[in-house]
Design a protein around this motif. Sequence first.
Motif, short mmCIF file in Angstrom:
data_model
loop_
_atom_site.label_atom_id
_atom_site.label_comp_id
_atom_site.label_asym_id
_atom_site.label_seq_id
_atom_site.Cartn_x
_atom_site.Cartn_y
_atom_site.Cartn_z
N UNK A 141 0.85 -1.19 0.00
CA UNK A 141 0.00 0.00 0.00
C UNK A 141 0.89 1.24 0.00
N UNK A 142 0.62 2.14 -0.94
CA UNK A 142 1.42 3.35 -1.11
C UNK A 142 0.52 4.55 -0.85
N UNK A 143 0.95 5.50 -0.01
CA UNK A 143 0.14 6.69 0.21
C UNK A 143 0.03 7.54 -1.05
N UNK A 144 -1.10 8.20 -1.22
CA UNK A 144 -1.32 9.04 -2.39
C UNK A 144 -1.88 10.38 -1.93
N UNK A 145 -1.29 11.47 -2.45
CA UNK A 145 -1.67 12.81 -2.02
C UNK A 145 -3.01 13.26 -2.57
N UNK A 146 -3.55 14.30 -1.95
CA UNK A 146 -4.88 14.80 -2.35
C UNK A 146 -4.92 15.30 -3.78
N UNK A 147 -3.84 15.98 -4.23
CA UNK A 147 -3.85 16.53 -5.59
C UNK A 147 -3.86 15.41 -6.62
N UNK A 148 -3.12 14.35 -6.37
CA UNK A 148 -3.10 13.22 -7.31
C UNK A 148 -4.43 12.49 -7.29
N UNK A 149 -5.04 12.38 -6.12
CA UNK A 149 -6.38 11.81 -6.04
C UNK A 149 -7.35 12.62 -6.90
N UNK A 150 -7.20 13.93 -6.85
CA UNK A 150 -8.09 14.82 -7.62
C UNK A 150 -7.93 14.57 -9.12
N UNK A 151 -6.67 14.48 -9.60
CA UNK A 151 -6.44 14.28 -11.02
C UNK A 151 -6.96 12.92 -11.48
N UNK A 152 -6.77 11.87 -10.65
CA UNK A 152 -7.27 10.54 -11.00
C UNK A 152 -8.79 10.55 -11.08
N UNK A 153 -9.42 11.23 -10.13
CA UNK A 153 -10.89 11.29 -10.10
C UNK A 153 -11.42 12.01 -11.33
N UNK A 154 -10.78 13.12 -11.71
CA UNK A 154 -11.19 13.86 -12.91
C UNK A 154 -11.06 12.97 -14.14
N UNK A 155 -9.91 12.30 -14.27
CA UNK A 155 -9.69 11.42 -15.43
C UNK A 155 -10.71 10.29 -15.45
N UNK A 156 -10.91 9.67 -14.30
CA UNK A 156 -11.81 8.50 -14.22
C UNK A 156 -13.26 8.88 -14.53
N UNK A 157 -13.71 10.02 -13.97
CA UNK A 157 -15.12 10.39 -14.09
C UNK A 157 -15.45 11.13 -15.38
N UNK A 158 -14.47 11.90 -15.90
CA UNK A 158 -14.77 12.75 -17.06
C UNK A 158 -14.17 12.26 -18.37
N UNK A 159 -13.16 11.41 -18.30
CA UNK A 159 -12.50 10.94 -19.52
C UNK A 159 -12.72 9.43 -19.72
N UNK A 160 -12.28 8.66 -18.74
CA UNK A 160 -12.37 7.20 -18.86
C UNK A 160 -13.81 6.73 -19.01
N UNK A 161 -14.72 7.42 -18.33
CA UNK A 161 -16.13 7.01 -18.35
C UNK A 161 -16.75 7.11 -19.75
N UNK A 162 -16.09 7.86 -20.65
CA UNK A 162 -16.63 8.05 -22.00
C UNK A 162 -15.96 7.12 -23.02
N UNK A 163 -15.06 6.25 -22.53
CA UNK A 163 -14.38 5.30 -23.41
C UNK A 163 -15.17 3.99 -23.45
N UNK A 164 -15.23 3.40 -24.64
CA UNK A 164 -15.87 2.08 -24.79
C UNK A 164 -14.86 1.03 -24.31
N UNK A 165 -14.93 0.69 -23.03
CA UNK A 165 -13.92 -0.16 -22.40
C UNK A 165 -14.12 -1.63 -22.78
N UNK A 166 -13.01 -2.28 -23.22
CA UNK A 166 -13.06 -3.70 -23.53
C UNK A 166 -13.34 -4.50 -22.24
N UNK A 167 -14.05 -5.61 -22.38
CA UNK A 167 -14.53 -6.37 -21.23
C UNK A 167 -13.43 -6.74 -20.24
#
Length: 303
Positions: free
Chosen positions: A183-209
């Motif tokens: 387990x590796x600690x992760x800072x708040x700013x990096x959490x923010x960038x991952x959340x933005x990518x996951x919710x606003x970018x990745x969510x619009x990709x047609x993800x392979x099964x």
Amino acid sequence: MKWHDALNDYQLYLKIERGLSQNSITNYAYDIKKLISFLELHDMIISPIEIDHSAIQQFIYETSKNVNARSQARIISGLRSFFSYLVFEDYRKINPLDHIESPKTGRKLPDTLSLEDINNLIGAVELTREYNGVRIGERDRTILETLYSCGLRVSELTNLKISDLFFDEGFIKVTGKGDKQRFVPIGNSTQKYITIYKDEVRSKINVQKEFKDTLFLNHQGKQLTRAMIFTIIKRLAEKINLNKIISPHTFRHSFATHLLENGADLRAIQLMLGHESITTTEIYMHVDRSHLKEVLNKFHPRR
């Protein structure tokens, strides 16, 4: 015993007995395959049981002409490990590399980036850049932030899962060499960038099964390759005219070096990097000797 049978058995041993990752197994097998090709090229019909010191020496001499000492040492180490396995399994009595010495390589200090370099690289990402309708700029920024803020190996980054994110606790679960997890600690700013990518970018990709749980994806909805991460970083380095040869691993080295320079405990850095031995982590003690001087001046009673 045939060479390919011995190699297959050895790779199985590395996977099951040693618990090594596929990347490590591939690296171990690389020089053995080169030896097999060398024997075939020179019509040397010798089995792995019969091959002797002189044939190995000839191979090392021929293949080491145009490589540096470190690469030569890696070849010798890889072959020695293979033949040690054959001795261990009672296929051979002795290891033909017992009397072949590895060249002195010294201890290679890792290349690092300054904080300014890292900020410039991340700042050079075009966040609005798209490819086939996917905002890869936002993804690329998140990748660099994650590499630097968590000190990940490139394979650890590409294999990171959404289910590995424990943001409420402030950690991510990382699967490292030999499938060992930490387990590796992760800072708040990096959490923010991952959340933005996951919710606003990745969510619009047609993800392979098969990649539904994989965090970082390409525009086709598949897991990013290691080569793609290298390419992203190389392009950004060229864009800002960074006069350094860098790779994803450079971010990992910079992570450890900057932590140490700012007073972090070496043992804590070891745990975050996932080093099995602290002697591996100790190399960062040699990167910036000015830090050692500062520690002496700050903490020694007769400073």
